[in-house]
Write a protein that holds these residues in place. Structure first.
Motif, PDB file in Angstrom:
ATOM      1  N   ALA A 119       0.830  -1.211   0.000  1.00 40.43           N
ATOM      2  CA  ALA A 119       0.000   0.000   0.000  1.00 40.43           C
ATOM      3  C   ALA A 119       0.862   1.257   0.000  1.00 40.43           C
ATOM      4  N   THR A 120       1.970   1.219   0.739  1.00 36.70           N
ATOM      5  CA  THR A 120       2.881   2.375   0.800  1.00 36.70           C
ATOM      6  C   THR A 120       3.543   2.608  -0.553  1.00 36.70           C
ATOM      7  N   VAL A 121       4.003   1.523  -1.167  1.00 36.63           N
ATOM      8  CA  VAL A 121       4.612   1.621  -2.498  1.00 36.63           C
ATOM      9  C   VAL A 121       3.616   2.231  -3.475  1.00 36.63           C
ATOM     10  N   ALA A 122       2.383   1.692  -3.475  1.00 39.94           N
ATOM     11  CA  ALA A 122       1.351   2.182  -4.398  1.00 39.94           C
ATOM     12  C   ALA A 122       1.058   3.666  -4.171  1.00 39.94           C
ATOM     13  N   LYS A 123       1.045   4.099  -2.907  1.00 35.94           N
ATOM     14  CA  LYS A 123       0.754   5.490  -2.569  1.00 35.94           C
ATOM     15  C   LYS A 123       1.779   6.440  -3.204  1.00 35.94           C
ATOM     16  N   TYR A 124       3.060   6.112  -3.037  1.00 36.13           N
ATOM     17  CA  TYR A 124       4.094   7.045  -3.511  1.00 36.13           C
ATOM     18  C   TYR A 124       4.339   6.928  -5.012  1.00 36.13           C
ATOM     19  N   VAL A 125       4.133   5.747  -5.569  1.00 35.43           N
ATOM     20  CA  VAL A 125       4.222   5.606  -7.026  1.00 35.43           C
ATOM     21  C   VAL A 125       3.107   6.411  -7.691  1.00 35.43           C
ATOM     22  N   LYS A 126       1.916   6.388  -7.078  1.00 35.86           N
ATOM     23  CA  LYS A 126       0.796   7.194  -7.589  1.00 35.86           C
ATOM     24  C   LYS A 126       1.095   8.683  -7.435  1.00 35.86           C
ATOM     25  N   MET A 127       1.717   9.053  -6.300  1.00 37.12           N
ATOM     26  CA  MET A 127       2.010  10.455  -6.024  1.00 37.12           C
ATOM     27  C   MET A 127       2.923  11.068  -7.084  1.00 37.12           C
ATOM     28  N   VAL A 128       3.848  10.265  -7.641  1.00 35.77           N
ATOM     29  CA  VAL A 128       4.759  10.786  -8.667  1.00 35.77           C
ATOM     30  C   VAL A 128       4.249  10.487 -10.081  1.00 35.77           C
ATOM     31  N   GLY A 129       2.998  10.010 -10.184  1.00 38.12           N
ATOM     32  CA  GLY A 129       2.383   9.846 -11.501  1.00 38.12           C
ATOM     33  C   GLY A 129       2.854   8.658 -12.302  1.00 38.12           C
ATOM     34  N   LEU A 130       3.206   7.542 -11.617  1.00 38.15           N
ATOM     35  CA  LEU A 130       3.720   6.377 -12.345  1.00 38.15           C
ATOM     36  C   LEU A 130       2.870   5.124 -12.136  1.00 38.15           C
ATOM     37  N   SER A 131       1.602   5.304 -11.755  1.00 39.18           N
ATOM     38  CA  SER A 131       0.733   4.131 -11.536  1.00 39.18           C
ATOM     39  C   SER A 131       0.577   3.297 -12.802  1.00 39.18           C
TER      40      SER A 131
END
Length: 565
Positions: free
Chosen positions: A115-127
């Motif tokens: 969940a943490t990985v997904a949060k920060y990957v989404k934050m930098v626009g790389l989902s």
């Protein structure tokens, strides 16, 4: 409240006669929750300063503390983002981010890590790119992974060591905006090292200059309200004033005049007909040459064959250039700027249309068309003098060896290398090498000077310095010139006209701006000229219009406003 503190810190490397003092007597407090920008240039000790904060270096003298405790080494409370990405090539985007979590939080439950990985990957626009590996990512995307990885470690302080300097101007601006949005969300303390004045003002609460001698310079508070829109800054008087103050300070402490010289050129004439006696024989030098339409691009096309059929990169490019004009060619990456330049140089074949120079069709490479590339391409085993002399023998066949040598030495002196003519290219900095490249081009007394992002690999201060060197030498020769650049300020500073290209493929001229600013020009004087920001706005508006395709301007603005809200 201060979170990081430097108390009379000095840092040296080496011992005895080999000792080099990098930082001297640094007293600095970083306030909790602030965005501090340290602005300096190559050799001023910026990276050493951030390494001391990160615990990667220890001071030679003084103390560096975090929340009152002396820093003994690296720690997860201080996350570092370097210029180089340092990603594991065999891991995916998610894998690289999780690697940081595994090392800092080894006991974190698997579901929480994901969940943490997904949060920060989404934050930098790389989902959309979670399963891609670094080799499948652009430079900007790789740096986003770097940012996500640092943020996932949940540091109290984020240390950014020129994280955007290797990126193109558009990607750099977009990622800087994203870093600011992330900082706004998490309210972490941020320390950014950069050499870009605009980037510093857009991001900082405070800017502190680093002097070339390793001491701290003037502090500039930034009172501009957030969020800060790049387009709107062009009308903001506080931004303009601060930009001029910071630029003037850095130029005053960092640039010494290096273009003074007493050498005169011999009275010799090159094989393609321009006398080289500058400036005394300028009038005689130009006899018999076409004044108007000296350089004529007519219905120019460049078409490449591909497996899917012909690809038109440049389409119907039409431009008439008078003798002695300086043209800046600007546009986004991939718009065909360099393709036009290499066709003019005779290094790239013309698919359709034509280019005429001084009444004759351009066919193949010729010393009458000198090129300065982003990388100067010197022979590393030759000296500055020997590199500059290449081609001079061919261009001045009737001159004596002594006269040819005088031509070489005159231009090396003009670009500030009077004391380094016999220095080997292998021992030169990038800035010195580019000086040789400029001198070599002018020494050929070309009819046309072609510059392909000649300062793109250099830090800002060196770039500013060499822009002024180029203008000084050009003002003596008035050679017709075209400079490809992605730097708006550089384009306006150098040019009589700024020619803007639409996005590729099928790129063509979208708009031309006549720059009616007085010459000789200096960066300081232009920043104070009432019309300067009007020209800047025209170019910026055009580039923003084409940032997301032909009609992407309103979409980009809407998206920025959504993020800000």
């Amino acid at each position: 409240m201060s979170i990081l503190k430097f108390e009379n810190v000095s840092k040296s490397f080496g011992e005895g006669t080999h000792k080099t003092d990098v930082l001297k007597g640094i007293d600095l407090e970083v306030r909790e929750g602030e965005f501090l920008v340290l602005l300096g240039f190559s050799g001023s000790g910026k990276t050493t300063l951030i390494n001391l904060m990160a615990g990667l270096e220890k001071p030679s003298k003084g103390r560096v503390t975090f929340k009152g405790a002396e820093i003994e080494g690296p720690g997860p409370e201080r996350g570092v983002i370097f210029q180089n990405y340092s990603l594991m090539p065999w891991l995916t985007v998610n894998g690289n981010v999780q690697l940081a979590l595994d090392s800092v939080f080894p006991k974190m439950p698997k579901a929480e890590k994901e969940a943490t990985v997904a949060k920060y990957v989404k934050m930098v626009g790389l989902s959309h790119a979670t399963t891609r590996r670094p080799a499948e990512l652009s430079g900007g995307m790789r740096q986003r992974v770097n940012v996500a990885r640092a943020l996932a470690m949940s540091p109290e302080v984020l240390l950014l060591d020129e994280p955007l300097s290797a990126l193109d101007a558009l990607t750099r601006a977009n990622l800087a905006d994203e870093i600011e949005q992330i900082w706004e969300q998490d309210k972490k303390t941020c320390v950014l090292i950069t050499n870009d004045v605009d980037e510093a003002i857009m991001l900082a609460d405070r800017i502190i200059a680093l002097n070339p001698d390793g001491t701290l310079g003037t502090e500039f508070p930034v009172s501009i309200p957030r969020p800060r829109d790049r387009g709107e800054m062009n009308h903001d008087e506080t931004f303009k004033r601060l930009r001029a103050e910071v630029t003037t300070y850095l130029m005053d402490v960092g640039i010494e005049a290096k273009t003074e010289g007493s050498r005169n050129l011999p009275d010799v004439t090159p094989i393609h007909g321009i006398a080289a006696d500058v400036p005394a024989a300028v009038a005689k030098a130009q006899e018999g040459m076409i004044e108007e339409r000296f350089l004529d691009f007519s219905q120019l096309h460049k078409i490449y064959p591909t497996p899917k059929g012909p690809l038109t990169v440049v389409e119907d490019f039409n431009l008439k250039v008078n003798k002695g004009e300086f043209i800046s060619l600007i546009g986004h990456s991939g718009c065909g700027k360099s393709t036009v330049l290499t066709m003019a140089a005779g290094l790239n074949s013309i698919s359709k249309g034509g280019i005429r120079l001084d009444g004759r069709h351009v066919e193949g490479a010729d010393p009458e068309r000198a090129v300065v590339f982003q990388s100067p391409n010197l022979f590393p085993w030759l000296t500055a003098r020997e590199n500059c002399a290449i081609g001079v023998d061919k261009v001045y066949p009737k001159a004596s060896q002594a006269e040819r040598q005088e031509v070489v030495e005159y231009y090396l002196e003009r670009v500030g290398l009077a004391d380094a003519m016999d220095k080997g290219a292998a021992d030169m900095s990038n800035g010195m090498k580019q000086r040789v490249g400029i001198a070599r081009a002018f020494a050929l007394s070309p009819k046309l000077l072609l510059l392909d992002e000649p300062f793109g690999m250099l830090d800002s201060l060196t770039r500013w310095e060499l822009q002024e060197v180029l203008m000084e030498v050009w003002s003596r020769t008035k050679v017709t010139a075209i400079c490809v650049t992605h730097d708006v300020d550089e384009a306006i500073l150098l040019a009589d006209r700024v020619v803007m290209m639409t996005n590729g493929p099928q790129a063509t001229i979208g708009k031309i701006v006549d720059v009616d600013l007085p010459r000789p020009r200096t960066r300081k004087a232009l920043l104070e000229h009432p019309d300067y920001y009007l020209y800047r706005e025209q170019v910026l508006n055009f580039l923003e219009e084409y940032e997301h395709g032909k009609h992407g301007k309103s979409e980009a603005k809407t998206e920025k406003k959504k993020k800000a809200a």
